[in-house]
Write an enzyme that holds these catalytic residues in place. Structure first.
Site, PDB file in Angstrom:
ATOM      1  N   ASP A 295       0.821  -1.216   0.000  1.00  0.00           N
ATOM      2  CA  ASP A 295       0.000   0.000   0.000  1.00  0.00           C
ATOM      3  C   ASP A 295       0.854   1.264   0.000  1.00  0.00           C
ATOM      4  OD1 ASP A 295      -2.546   1.385   0.299  1.00  0.00           O
ATOM      5  OD2 ASP A 295      -1.921   1.836   2.346  1.00  0.00           O
ATOM      6  N   HIS A 300       4.613   4.612  -2.891  1.00  0.00           N
ATOM      7  CA  HIS A 300       4.989   5.959  -2.458  1.00  0.00           C
ATOM      8  C   HIS A 300       6.436   6.073  -1.977  1.00  0.00           C
ATOM      9  CE1 HIS A 300       0.818   6.559  -2.970  1.00  0.00           C
ATOM     10  NE2 HIS A 300       0.426   6.100  -1.813  1.00  0.00           N
TER      11      HIS A 300
HETATM   12  C1  BG6 Z   1      -2.866   5.892   0.010  1.00  0.00           C
HETATM   13  C2  BG6 Z   1      -2.934   4.631   0.819  1.00  0.00           C
HETATM   14  O1  BG6 Z   1      -2.201   5.665  -1.203  1.00  0.00           O
HETATM   15  O2  BG6 Z   1      -2.145   6.875   0.744  1.00  0.00           O
HETATM   16  C3  BG6 Z   1      -3.581   4.894   2.171  1.00  0.00           C
HETATM   17  O3  BG6 Z   1      -3.700   3.673   0.117  1.00  0.00           O
HETATM   18  C4  BG6 Z   1      -2.875   6.010   2.881  1.00  0.00           C
HETATM   19  O4  BG6 Z   1      -3.575   3.718   2.970  1.00  0.00           O
HETATM   20  C5  BG6 Z   1      -2.764   7.215   1.970  1.00  0.00           C
HETATM   21  O5  BG6 Z   1      -3.616   6.335   4.044  1.00  0.00           O
HETATM   22  C6  BG6 Z   1      -1.934   8.291   2.615  1.00  0.00           C
HETATM   23  O6  BG6 Z   1      -1.981   9.425   1.807  1.00  0.00           O
HETATM   24  P1  BG6 Z   1      -1.772  10.864   2.410  1.00  0.00           P
HETATM   25  O7  BG6 Z   1      -1.750  11.750   1.225  1.00  0.00           O
HETATM   26  O8  BG6 Z   1      -2.933  11.096   3.331  1.00  0.00           O
HETATM   27  O9  BG6 Z   1      -0.472  10.801   3.149  1.00  0.00           O
END
Ligand code: BG6
Length: 551
Positions: A295, A300
């Site tokens: 995930d 990321h």
């Molecule tokens: C998403 C994930 O890609 O990014 C989530 O699937 C996560 O689990 C989210 O909570 C976090 O994104 P941000 O922008 O809130 O840090």
């Protein structure tokens, strides 16, 4: 459109020029010019209007992210007039009901009292809804008819397909877009569209996760390549679109002082953290399948890693930047399955207290198996086999229900070879310099340095040179999804993941996933919600003589 004006000049909201200021002629003496280099992050080309076809328009992503982002684009004055939303979904709705639904998403996000009603009117114009199953050719025929109709109007024949559906639907939607002739293969910009004899470009925007391992990512890439040219494919990683992440490249390559020390000679180790206080919310079924490694780390954090570690690109265009990112991903040392335990840690949260509130264990979350062994925390150590980074560990960690919501990149520099001064006040030894890029919240960066304590003698004290977006700049930053949408409308692919990068990220984590999948579930360690993760994660880096930051 303003009377008699060029439709391309027309924007919903205030003017585009405000975004970057008026001063186009800023030159810095002595800097080698690369000529007419486009902005790394768009903004120099105009976004084109289009039919924005949202698959899964009634879903959570459209509701929570896309609609607020479209509204924000309107507020920033960069949503091209004529852009029309076309919803495609399985539910029975008509155009008016879709309009009400989209309006509801904006209202929910900002509060119905605070939004600009006339702006919404203009953004939502006349949305169209097409009901259909994702695998139903007739649904795509109906969609085609609606798009043909819109092509003749303000969309100027451009079409953007946004796949905001569960990942299991990506393949079938792409296949149907191909079979129905809607993909218009090769028409990635205005010129190629003219060459292909179609009125405008066609692009497809694909959400993460892109596959669930190397094999499935490869298969999906092949399916996509059958139907679309790679230049039509925008794989989203919304982390790359975050303001501070973009600023990382500017920090590295628009300043002379960082690059010379950005290497194994001066850098001791690098930490990349994405800590969340949230649990899995209502996404239990998705998360059960994904887990923290798939995930967050594979998409990321590995993307953030590649921006920190890549070589300077020869130009700031999508290909040059993405080539460098790919190169450094390729240089990441293979983690053999039998060594996975030494390079990666997983854990799952049990009940605890987050922000003062008691929270349940992961296994008690909605639609999560009571004996689940899905990891909600993952930490990975990467080594890079190239000249710049040999021997410098990169530690990546992420977790749900941790002590604080914070995403940051911390570059830890080496200590000076000799200490000439007295120990810092309070002891604890000399602190090495740390450059911290705060991705969120409180976006900005700081550099921790040792300083002289005022007064007699030369006692030391660490201080921070700090830059914070909130206090230093008055600009309203673009949200990640705004950036994603506007870049896709501009045809700027820099912040989107190329197919080969997606595969390379899976190549790195695949042995870890295999190893974890083969372990009996009783082996998953736990951590208390509201803390900083499992002790095993501390041990992962303690072995190298390091400790995690507690931001
Ligand atoms: C998403 C994930 O890609 O990014 C989530 O699937 C996560 O689990 C989210 O909570 C976090 O994104 P941000 O922008 O809130 O840090």
């Amino acid at each position: 459109m303003s009377p008699g004006g060029d439709p391309s000049e027309e924007r919903v909201g205030y003017e585009v020029a405000d975004r970057f200021g008026d001063d186009e002629d800023v030159h810095i003496g002595g800097v080698a010019s690369l000529g007419d280099v486009p902005s790394p992050f768009g903004g120099e080309r105009d976004p084109d209007p289009c039919s924005l076809v949202i698959f899964g328009v009634t879903g959570d992503l459209a509701h929570r992210k896309l609609m607020p982002a479209l509204y924000d684009l309107g507020c920033h004055g960069v949503l091209p007039f004529g852009t029309t939303i076309v919803g495609y979904g399985r539910q029975e709705l008509d155009d008016d009901e879709l309009r009400a639904l989209l309006q509801g998403s904006i209202d929910d996000h900002y509060g119905a009292d605070t939004i600009d009603g006339s702006l919404c009117e203009r953004i939502l114009l006349t949305p169209r809804y097409v009901q259909g199953q994702f695998d139903d050719p007739e649904g795509y025929a109906r969609l085609g008819a609606v798009l043909d109709d819109l092509d003749a109007g303000g969309t100027r024949g451009n079409r953007m397909f946004y796949l905001a559906t569960p990942p299991s639907q990506f393949g079938v939607i792409v296949e149907q877009l191909g079979a129905s002739g809607l993909a218009r293969k090769g028409a990635f910009d205005a010129e190629s569209a003219r060459g292909a004899g179609v009125p405008g470009w066609t692009r497809v925007v694909i959400e993460k996760p892109f596959g669930r391992d190397l094999e499935t990512a490869r298969a999906l890439n092949l399916e996509i390549a059958d139907v679309f040219d790679e230049r039509q494919v925008y794989r989203i990683d919304h982390y790359l679109a975050k303001e501070t992440v973009q600023n990382l490249l500017v920090l590295r390559f628009a300043n002379g002082i960082f690059e010379p020390v950005w290497n194994r000679r001066y850098v001791d180790f690098v930490e990349i953290t994405a800590a969340e206080t949230l649990g899995v919310e209502h996404r239990g079924p998705y998360y059960e399948e994904a887990g923290a490694l798939r995930d967050m780390i594979t998409p990321h954090l590995i993307q953030l890693f590649s921006l920190v570690a890549m070589e300077p690109p020869v130009a700031f265009d999508a290909d040059a930047v993405r080539d460098e990112k790919l190169k450094v991903l390729r240089a990441v040392r293979h983690i053999p399955r039998h060594l996975a335990a030494r390079c990666a840690v997983r854990a799952q949260y049990v009940q605890g207290v987050v922000d003062g509130d008691g929270v349940t264990a992961y296994r008690s979350e909605e639609r999560v198996a009571p004996d689940s062994h899905t990891e909600t925390y993952a930490a990975v150590k990467l080594l890079v086999d190239n000249w710049r980074w040999q021997g410098v560990p990169f530690y990546l960690r992420t977790g749900k229900r941790l002590a604080r919501r914070v995403t940051e990149i911390a570059i830890h520099f080496k200590l000076p070879p000799v200490l000439l001064f007295r120990e810092p006040a309070g002891g604890g030894g000399l602190q090495a310099n740390v450059l911290v890029l705060r991705v969120q919240p409180d976006e900005g960066f700081s550099l921790n340095i040792e300083s002289k304590l005022p007064g007699h003698g030369t006692a030391l004290q660490p201080v921070a040179m700090d830059y914070s977006y909130g206090t230093t700049l008055n600009e309203l930053p673009f949200s990640a999804y705004e950036t994603v949408l506007v870049d896709a409308m501009e045809g700027d692919m820099t912040l989107f993941t190329r197919g080969d990068q997606a595969e390379e990220a899976w190549r790195i984590v695949d042995p870890i996933l295999d190893e974890w999948a083969g372990k009996p579930q009783r082996e998953i360690p736990i951590y208390e919600a509201g803390g900083w993760g499992p002790e095993t994660a501390d041990a992962l880096i303690a072995g190298d003589g390091h400790t995690w930051r507690r931001p």
